[in-house]
Motif scaffolding. Sequence first.
Motif, PDB file in Angstrom:
ATOM      1  N   THR A  71      41.938 -23.451  -2.206  1.00 45.99           N
ATOM      2  CA  THR A  71      42.853 -22.340  -2.476  1.00 45.99           C
ATOM      3  C   THR A  71      42.416 -21.120  -1.670  1.00 45.99           C
ATOM      4  N   GLU A  72      43.367 -20.224  -1.423  1.00 44.77           N
ATOM      5  CA  GLU A  72      43.095 -19.088  -0.547  1.00 44.77           C
ATOM      6  C   GLU A  72      41.929 -18.251  -1.049  1.00 44.77           C
ATOM      7  N   THR A  73      41.932 -17.966  -2.329  1.00 42.36           N
ATOM      8  CA  THR A  73      40.804 -17.302  -2.982  1.00 42.36           C
ATOM      9  C   THR A  73      40.411 -18.170  -4.176  1.00 42.36           C
ATOM     10  N   LEU A  74      39.347 -17.791  -4.870  1.00 43.88           N
ATOM     11  CA  LEU A  74      38.981 -18.539  -6.066  1.00 43.88           C
ATOM     12  C   LEU A  74      40.124 -18.436  -7.078  1.00 43.88           C
ATOM     13  N   ASP A  75      40.756 -19.541  -7.366  1.00 47.41           N
ATOM     14  CA  ASP A  75      41.889 -19.585  -8.285  1.00 47.41           C
ATOM     15  C   ASP A  75      41.362 -19.943  -9.673  1.00 47.41           C
ATOM     16  N   VAL A  76      41.398 -18.972 -10.574  1.00 44.46           N
ATOM     17  CA  VAL A  76      40.754 -19.154 -11.871  1.00 44.46           C
ATOM     18  C   VAL A  76      41.477 -20.213 -12.698  1.00 44.46           C
ATOM     19  N   ARG A  77      42.795 -20.283 -12.565  1.00 43.09           N
ATOM     20  CA  ARG A  77      43.515 -21.313 -13.303  1.00 43.09           C
ATOM     21  C   ARG A  77      43.084 -22.709 -12.861  1.00 43.09           C
ATOM     22  N   SER A  78      42.893 -22.885 -11.561  1.00 41.76           N
ATOM     23  CA  SER A  78      42.431 -24.182 -11.067  1.00 41.76           C
ATOM     24  C   SER A  78      41.037 -24.491 -11.590  1.00 41.76           C
ATOM     25  N   LEU A  79      40.146 -23.501 -11.550  1.00 38.34           N
ATOM     26  CA  LEU A  79      38.792 -23.699 -12.063  1.00 38.34           C
ATOM     27  C   LEU A  79      38.820 -24.099 -13.535  1.00 38.34           C
ATOM     28  N   CYS A  80      39.675 -23.447 -14.310  1.00 35.72           N
ATOM     29  CA  CYS A  80      39.779 -23.754 -15.737  1.00 35.72           C
ATOM     30  C   CYS A  80      40.314 -25.162 -15.959  1.00 35.72           C
ATOM     31  N   LEU A  81      41.337 -25.538 -15.215  1.00 37.98           N
ATOM     32  CA  LEU A  81      41.910 -26.870 -15.370  1.00 37.98           C
ATOM     33  C   LEU A  81      40.901 -27.958 -15.029  1.00 37.98           C
ATOM     34  N   VAL A  82      40.155 -27.749 -13.953  1.00 39.67           N
ATOM     35  CA  VAL A  82      39.143 -28.736 -13.579  1.00 39.67           C
ATOM     36  C   VAL A  82      38.101 -28.868 -14.683  1.00 39.67           C
TER      37      VAL A  82
END
Length: 389
Positions: A71-82
């Motif tokens: 992702t372009e920057t650290l995507d917190v939603r992606s981090l949470c989902l993982v």
Amino acid sequence: MADHSFLDWPFLSEAHHDLAGHVRGFAEESFGSGGFLHHGDIDAECRDILAGLADAGITRYAVPVAYGGATETLDVRSLCLVREHLAYRSGLADFVFAMQGLGSGTISLFGSDAQKSAYLPDVAAGKKIAAFALTEPDAGSDVSALALSAQRDGDGFVLNGEKTFISNGGIADFYVVFARTGEAPGARGISAFIVDADNPGLKTAERIETIAPHPLARLAFTDCHVDEDALIGEAGSGFKYAMSTLDVFRSTVAAAALGFARRALDEALGRAQSRQLFGGTLSDLQGVQSQLADMALNIDASALLIYRAAWAKDSGAPRVTREAAMAKLFSTETAQTAIDTAVQIFGGLGVTKGSVPEALYREIRALRIYEGASEVQKLVIAKQILGGG
């Protein structure tokens, strides 16, 4: 199986929906029902998990796209989902992914181009193990009290002191270390450095064993010299960098707790619907139905708090201190209660070593402490609302 309808909430995009499915599939295939069982060599297990996460492209979500990320920057939603979907199957897999992100997060957010280029591609590829070295024997929740010193010495700095309870301690390839450089008293005199694990002034002084097996260590810095280019950002800004990094990753701790709680609910449902007693099943008892309802209620409330905080950060909020603190506090506390309920529903099997509820019981406990204990989160929330923040 866990309810996935939350993926259709407006907080999340189609790309997030696809990511969740990918991680869920990876975790199910990699760990099945045995992801909470360990076989002795935790260090080797972590390295194997990291290799698998890298092969699946999941570690790419720990760094920005310019340096091999997804992702372009650290995507917190992606981090949470993982983290949520890994935690459902394996606490150790969640730990491995989380530390790749947290351990390199300060570099992603505040590092120079040279620092990012030197470390982040290898983090994304699973070739370097990252660690975040903040806690000290006398400085945990009160970060401003840290004592590890970094004195200027010609073309760099010399570090002396200790860090403790450092995740990935002993197996990391590099550490982001916060030390006192003394530009001002308290929090304003702290700086952040990158210290490679093979630096001769850095030693693993002690490996620390906890109730849920993870690589953890006390580190000793003795005349540990680092060059000027090891300094992240500006001298004296380390406290701000640490808090900003935690602002990103604190919501993900809540997401891991959510994954544990979802697994606890599924395990409890299976047990309640199959356990025969008094001419019916456990699930026929109103008391058990009330317990299951409380678990489901708190899981949904946790998810709302988590993905609100993550969405706010991804939408450009400079800080989400209040939102992230609420998400972490509520989710970790209610996950502890949900898991305790699952243990109770399982009865004697719930405290039998090797059962999923027993493993979850050990996994969840630390989440109420690290990255800000629950009591500290309450102080953070109160400070925010009293100050109008």
